[in-house]
Motif scaffolding. Structure first.
Motif, short mmCIF file in Angstrom:
data_model
loop_
_atom_site.label_atom_id
_atom_site.label_comp_id
_atom_site.label_asym_id
_atom_site.label_seq_id
_atom_site.Cartn_x
_atom_site.Cartn_y
_atom_site.Cartn_z
N VAL A 4 0.98 -1.32 0.07
CA VAL A 4 -0.04 -0.02 0.20
C VAL A 4 0.86 1.14 -0.03
CG1 VAL A 4 -1.65 1.39 1.46
CG2 VAL A 4 -1.80 -1.30 1.34
N HIS A 5 0.52 2.43 -0.91
CA HIS A 5 1.06 3.48 -0.93
C HIS A 5 0.38 4.52 -0.40
CE1 HIS A 5 4.55 1.69 -3.43
NE2 HIS A 5 3.49 1.18 -3.88
N LEU A 21 9.08 19.85 7.22
CA LEU A 21 10.24 18.95 6.93
C LEU A 21 11.13 18.56 8.47
CD1 LEU A 21 11.72 19.41 3.56
CD2 LEU A 21 10.17 17.54 4.31
N GLN A 22 11.30 19.65 9.07
CA GLN A 22 12.04 19.61 10.25
C GLN A 22 11.14 19.07 11.47
OE1 GLN A 22 15.14 20.64 10.69
NE2 GLN A 22 14.89 19.28 12.15
N LEU A 23 9.86 19.22 11.27
CA LEU A 23 8.73 18.54 12.49
C LEU A 23 8.54 17.10 11.85
CD1 LEU A 23 5.77 21.10 12.13
CD2 LEU A 23 7.01 20.39 14.03
N LEU A 24 8.69 16.82 10.77
CA LEU A 24 8.60 15.43 10.34
C LEU A 24 9.94 14.56 10.71
CD1 LEU A 24 7.22 13.34 8.17
CD2 LEU A 24 9.11 14.28 6.66
N GLU A 25 11.06 15.18 10.59
CA GLU A 25 12.34 14.75 11.35
C GLU A 25 12.35 14.51 12.79
OE1 GLU A 25 15.00 13.37 9.57
OE2 GLU A 25 13.79 13.90 7.74
N ASP A 26 11.79 15.47 13.43
CA ASP A 26 12.12 15.81 15.00
C ASP A 26 10.81 14.99 15.65
OD1 ASP A 26 14.12 17.21 14.54
OD2 ASP A 26 12.97 19.05 14.86
N GLN A 27 9.62 15.12 15.19
CA GLN A 27 8.32 14.67 15.75
C GLN A 27 7.77 13.29 15.14
OE1 GLN A 27 5.41 17.52 16.20
NE2 GLN A 27 7.01 19.07 16.85
N TYR A 28 7.79 12.76 14.01
CA TYR A 28 6.96 11.96 13.37
C TYR A 28 7.83 10.77 13.12
CZ TYR A 28 3.46 9.56 10.93
OH TYR A 28 2.41 8.83 10.32
N LEU A 29 8.93 10.97 12.33
CA LEU A 29 10.03 9.89 11.84
C LEU A 29 10.40 9.03 13.07
CD1 LEU A 29 11.72 11.27 9.02
CD2 LEU A 29 9.82 9.74 8.74
N PRO A 30 10.89 9.72 14.32
CA PRO A 30 11.46 8.77 15.24
C PRO A 30 10.65 7.99 15.92
CG PRO A 30 12.10 11.28 15.56
CD PRO A 30 11.18 11.13 14.61
N LEU A 38 5.29 1.09 8.31
CA LEU A 38 5.30 2.35 7.52
C LEU A 38 6.70 2.67 7.34
CD1 LEU A 38 3.51 4.65 6.51
CD2 LEU A 38 3.95 5.88 8.83
N ALA A 39 6.80 3.26 6.19
CA ALA A 39 8.42 3.86 5.71
C ALA A 39 8.20 4.95 4.88
CB ALA A 39 9.29 2.69 5.14
N LEU A 40 8.96 5.95 5.13
CA LEU A 40 8.69 7.12 4.15
C LEU A 40 9.75 6.81 2.77
CD1 LEU A 40 7.95 10.04 3.47
CD2 LEU A 40 9.89 10.82 4.98
N THR A 65 3.29 -2.33 4.11
CA THR A 65 3.41 -3.71 3.75
C THR A 65 2.40 -4.30 3.03
OG1 THR A 65 2.84 -4.41 5.97
CG2 THR A 65 5.28 -4.34 5.17
N ASP A 66 0.98 -3.83 3.63
CA ASP A 66 -0.05 -4.26 2.89
C ASP A 66 -1.27 -3.70 3.59
OD1 ASP A 66 -0.50 -5.89 5.09
OD2 ASP A 66 0.33 -7.55 4.36
N ALA A 67 -2.60 -4.11 3.17
CA ALA A 67 -3.79 -3.39 3.54
C ALA A 67 -3.80 -3.68 5.04
CB ALA A 67 -5.06 -3.92 2.73
N THR A 68 -3.23 -4.88 5.39
CA THR A 68 -3.72 -5.40 7.02
C THR A 68 -2.63 -4.43 7.63
OG1 THR A 68 -4.25 -7.62 6.40
CG2 THR A 68 -3.35 -7.13 8.76
N GLY A 69 -1.39 -4.23 7.37
CA GLY A 69 -0.38 -3.19 7.83
C GLY A 69 -0.85 -1.69 8.03
N TYR A 70 -1.52 -1.26 6.95
CA TYR A 70 -2.09 0.07 6.77
C TYR A 70 -3.17 0.22 8.18
CZ TYR A 70 -4.89 4.03 5.52
OH TYR A 70 -5.72 5.23 5.57
N TYR A 71 -4.03 -0.88 8.31
CA TYR A 71 -4.87 -0.57 9.23
C TYR A 71 -4.64 -0.86 10.62
CZ TYR A 71 -8.49 0.32 5.76
OH TYR A 71 -9.00 0.82 4.80
#
Length: 114
Positions: A4-5, A21-30, A38-40, A65-71
Protein backbone atom coordinates in the motif's frame (compact mmCIF):
# COMPACT_ATOMS: atom_id res chain seq x y z
CA UNK A 1 -1.41 -8.99 -0.82
CA UNK A 2 -0.14 -5.86 -2.46
CA UNK A 3 1.97 -3.12 -0.91
CA UNK A 4 0.00 0.00 0.00
CA UNK A 5 1.26 3.47 -0.89
CA UNK A 6 0.17 6.58 0.98
CA UNK A 7 0.68 9.91 -0.74
CA UNK A 8 0.30 13.00 1.43
CA UNK A 9 -0.35 16.18 -0.55
CA UNK A 10 0.40 19.23 1.62
CA UNK A 11 -0.06 22.73 0.16
CA UNK A 12 2.17 25.29 1.88
CA UNK A 13 3.67 28.70 1.45
CA UNK A 14 7.31 28.19 0.39
CA UNK A 15 8.65 29.45 3.73
CA UNK A 16 6.77 26.71 5.62
CA UNK A 17 8.20 23.73 3.70
CA UNK A 18 11.41 23.62 5.76
CA UNK A 19 9.37 23.88 8.98
CA UNK A 20 7.19 20.89 8.05
CA UNK A 21 10.21 18.83 6.99
CA UNK A 22 11.90 19.62 10.31
CA UNK A 23 8.75 18.63 12.23
CA UNK A 24 8.71 15.40 10.24
CA UNK A 25 12.33 14.67 11.23
CA UNK A 26 11.89 15.68 14.88
CA UNK A 27 8.38 14.49 15.76
CA UNK A 28 7.11 11.89 13.30
CA UNK A 29 9.97 9.82 11.95
CA UNK A 30 11.47 8.93 15.35
CA UNK A 31 8.26 7.03 16.20
CA UNK A 32 8.35 4.91 13.04
CA UNK A 33 10.06 1.89 14.66
CA UNK A 34 6.91 1.40 16.74
CA UNK A 35 4.84 1.75 13.54
CA UNK A 36 7.16 -0.67 11.72
CA UNK A 37 4.87 -1.32 8.75
CA UNK A 38 5.25 2.31 7.60
CA UNK A 39 8.28 3.74 5.79
CA UNK A 40 8.86 7.12 4.17
CA UNK A 41 9.89 6.42 0.59
CA UNK A 42 10.12 9.81 -1.16
CA UNK A 43 9.68 13.55 -0.63
CA UNK A 44 8.94 15.97 -3.49
CA UNK A 45 8.02 19.62 -3.86
CA UNK A 46 6.02 21.04 -6.74
CA UNK A 47 6.68 23.35 -8.44
CA UNK A 48 10.42 22.99 -7.84
CA UNK A 49 10.87 26.77 -7.44
CA UNK A 50 9.44 29.48 -5.22
CA UNK A 51 7.11 31.78 -7.11
CA UNK A 52 6.08 35.08 -5.54
CA UNK A 53 2.60 34.89 -4.07
CA UNK A 54 2.13 31.21 -4.96
CA UNK A 55 2.05 28.11 -2.80
CA UNK A 56 4.03 24.93 -3.26
CA UNK A 57 2.89 21.36 -2.73
CA UNK A 58 4.93 19.03 -0.56
CA UNK A 59 4.36 15.38 -1.48
CA UNK A 60 5.29 12.63 1.00
CA UNK A 61 5.20 9.06 -0.30
CA UNK A 62 4.92 6.35 2.32
CA UNK A 63 4.96 2.58 1.91
CA UNK A 64 3.12 0.03 4.04
CA UNK A 65 3.50 -3.73 3.72
CA UNK A 66 -0.17 -4.41 2.84
CA UNK A 67 -3.75 -3.40 3.66
CA UNK A 68 -3.61 -5.21 7.00
CA UNK A 69 -0.42 -3.31 7.86
CA UNK A 70 -2.11 -0.03 6.91
CA UNK A 71 -5.03 -0.56 9.27
CA UNK A 72 -2.75 -1.92 11.99
CA UNK A 73 -0.60 1.21 11.67
CA UNK A 74 -3.66 3.45 11.98
CA UNK A 75 -4.96 1.57 14.99
CA UNK A 76 -1.68 1.59 16.88
CA UNK A 77 -0.61 5.20 16.28
CA UNK A 78 0.37 6.98 19.47
CA UNK A 79 -0.62 10.46 20.55
CA UNK A 80 2.38 11.95 18.72
CA UNK A 81 0.76 11.18 15.35
CA UNK A 82 -2.40 13.33 15.70
CA UNK A 83 -0.31 16.03 17.41
CA UNK A 84 2.10 16.09 14.45
CA UNK A 85 -0.71 16.34 11.88
CA UNK A 86 -2.49 19.04 13.91
CA UNK A 87 0.69 21.12 13.80
CA UNK A 88 1.04 20.52 10.05
CA UNK A 89 -2.61 21.49 9.57
CA UNK A 90 -1.98 24.78 11.38
CA UNK A 91 0.76 25.59 8.83
CA UNK A 92 -0.71 24.31 5.59
CA UNK A 93 -3.29 25.76 3.27
CA UNK A 94 -4.69 22.35 2.37
CA UNK A 95 -3.86 18.70 3.01
CA UNK A 96 -5.09 15.53 1.36
CA UNK A 97 -4.10 11.91 1.80
CA UNK A 98 -4.31 9.35 -1.01
CA UNK A 99 -4.14 5.65 -0.05
CA UNK A 100 -3.39 3.44 -3.05
CA UNK A 101 -2.42 -0.09 -4.07
CA UNK A 102 -1.57 -1.76 -7.37
CA UNK A 103 -4.72 -1.76 -9.50
CA UNK A 104 -3.73 -5.08 -11.06
CA UNK A 105 -4.05 -6.93 -7.76
CA UNK A 106 -7.40 -8.21 -6.46
CA UNK A 107 -8.80 -6.01 -3.73
CA UNK A 108 -8.91 -7.76 -0.36
CA UNK A 109 -12.18 -7.87 1.51
CA UNK A 110 -12.42 -5.69 4.62
CA UNK A 111 -11.35 -7.29 7.85
CA UNK A 112 -14.28 -8.46 9.91
CA UNK A 113 -14.66 -7.34 13.50
CA UNK A 114 -14.18 -10.13 16.06
Amino acid sequence: MSEVHILDEIVLWPGDIATVLQLLEDQYLPGLPSRHTLALSRRWVSPPVQLEGQSNTLWLLWEVTDATGYYTMRGTAGLEVPAFWATVDSLCLQRRRHVMADAGQPLPKPLEAP
